[in-house]
Design a protein around this motif. Structure first.
Motif, PDB file in Angstrom:
ATOM      1  N   ASP A   1       5.857   0.598   3.616  1.00 25.37           N
ATOM      2  CA  ASP A   1       6.077   1.155   2.277  1.00 25.37           C
ATOM      3  C   ASP A   1       4.771   1.660   1.672  1.00 25.37           C
ATOM      4  O   ASP A   1       4.738   2.699   0.987  1.00 25.37           O
ATOM      5  N   THR A   2       3.680   0.917   1.905  1.00 24.65           N
ATOM      6  CA  THR A   2       2.367   1.374   1.431  1.00 24.65           C
ATOM      7  C   THR A   2       2.014   2.720   2.044  1.00 24.65           C
ATOM      8  O   THR A   2       1.536   3.635   1.349  1.00 24.65           O
ATOM      9  N   LEU A   3       2.242   2.852   3.350  1.00 26.16           N
ATOM     10  CA  LEU A   3       1.922   4.097   4.046  1.00 26.16           C
ATOM     11  C   LEU A   3       2.763   5.246   3.488  1.00 26.16           C
ATOM     12  O   LEU A   3       2.257   6.367   3.309  1.00 26.16           O
ATOM     13  N   ARG A   4       4.027   4.983   3.205  1.00 28.58           N
ATOM     14  CA  ARG A   4       4.883   6.033   2.632  1.00 28.58           C
ATOM     15  C   ARG A   4       4.350   6.467   1.271  1.00 28.58           C
ATOM     16  O   ARG A   4       4.313   7.659   0.947  1.00 28.58           O
ATOM     17  N   GLU A   5       3.949   5.500   0.462  1.00 21.46           N
ATOM     18  CA  GLU A   5       3.452   5.829  -0.872  1.00 21.46           C
ATOM     19  C   GLU A   5       2.159   6.635  -0.791  1.00 21.46           C
ATOM     20  O   GLU A   5       1.982   7.633  -1.520  1.00 21.46           O
TER      21      GLU A   5
END
Length: 322
Positions: free
Chosen positions: A134-138
């Motif tokens: 999720d961090t990478l997506r953000e």
């Protein structure tokens, strides 16, 4: 931060790429599926694999570092065979480990111009593994997409490098092969040993076992030996276009306790061959099936009788598998 090296199937001057990230130790079917899925999602773009060397745990917690299933050169070759157009090897140092997730994206991923990044669903990155999928997506919002793939399973087990290491540690090379998608392979350069095998009528090709590399548990196995330098059994160049020969072998792993040995080695007796010239040659040893554990014998005669039985059983096993 700098990249340790680059290996490529030709440098491709493109503005975008598909990037896959992971340790990829062993390059097992789960890893191969990640690469295949990444390519299938954007077949128009080059596939770039980012991996790390040395293993992060060896840098962060060396006392708990796992023994590796492959060395770096073999890992790169397997990734290329699995479809990577480029392999980027990141030099994993204490300084690199302190990068925040934001710095990881800026310094490692952005220079690769990713349109899509594909990782496993358990992917973590950045200092203290603070970054998640999720961090990478953000962090990639508006710049690149992120796909997270489920882990591959074999029967009721997740296919992962840890499962393979555990199978090797018990000598279950057949189970390791199920999760690897191929027999476990140990490679190295043939070194001089004690020459006792030759004196007993069973000359062996000896490979020292480095502390950092995984190897099956001590014992005797049936398997195959392949010379890797495009030379034949006697050190002569193979005819152009001819594949390397693969020889059936009885393989001993251990310290040779009958003779009070201390160095752990992989010793391969190629069945019915006493004419091989392999000193200094790079070879691969593929493990097919375990025959027995390591035993300390009381005398030479008992040892020879057991080796003769090991050879017979190896021949039967390898004849059955072809």
């Amino acid at each position: 931060m700098c990249l340790l090296a680059r290996w490529a199937l030709g440098w491709l001057l493109v503005s975008e790429s598909v990037v896959v990230i992971g340790n990829f130790d062993g390059v097992h079917p789960g890893h191969v599926e990640v690469l295949a899925e990444a390519h299938a999602r954007r077949p128009d773009l080059p596939l770039v694999v980012v991996t790390f060397w040395p293993h992060p745990v060896r840098v962060l917690r060396p006392e708990r570092a796992p023994m590796l299933l492959t060395g770096l050169d073999e890992r790169i070759a397997l990734l290329r065979a699995a479809g990577a157009d480029r392999v980027e090897v990141v030099d994993f140092t204490p300084e690199f480990a302190r990068l925040s997730p934001e710095q990881f994206v800026t310094e490692v991923l952005s220079p690769l111009h990713p349109a899509l990044i594909v990782v496993g669903e358990n992917f973590r990155f950045g200092h203290r593994a603070a970054g998640t999928v999720d961090t990478l997506r953000e962090l990639g919002r508006g710049r690149f997409e992120v796909d997270a793939l489920k882990l591959v399973r074999f029967r009721d087990e997740e296919t992962c490098s840890t499962t393979i290491r555990e199978a090797l540690a018990t000598g279950d090379v057949a189970h390791a092969a199920e999760h690897l998608g191929r027999p476990f392979r140990f490679t190295g350069v043939v070194a001089h040993g004690d020459h006792r095998g030759r004196e007993l009528g069973f000359p062996t090709a000896n490979l020292p076992v480095p502390d950092e590399l995984a190897c099956p548990a001590d014992g005797v196995y049936a398997g195959w030996v392949t010379r890797l330098d495009e030379l034949d059994a006697h050190g002569e160049p193979l005819p152009e276009g001819q594949d390397a020969e693969r020889w059936p072998a009885a393989i001993s792993v251990g310290t040779n306790p009958t003779f009070d040995g201390v160095q752990r080695r992989v010793e391969s007796y190629v069945l019915d061959r006493t004419d091989l010239e392999l000193y200094g040659a790079p070879i691969a040893v593929d493990f097919i099936e375990r025959i027995r554990g390591q035993v300390r014998f009381e005398g030479i005669d008992a040892l020879i009788l057991q080796v003769e039985d090991d050879v017979r059983r190896s021949r039967d096993i390898l004849h059955a598998v072809g």
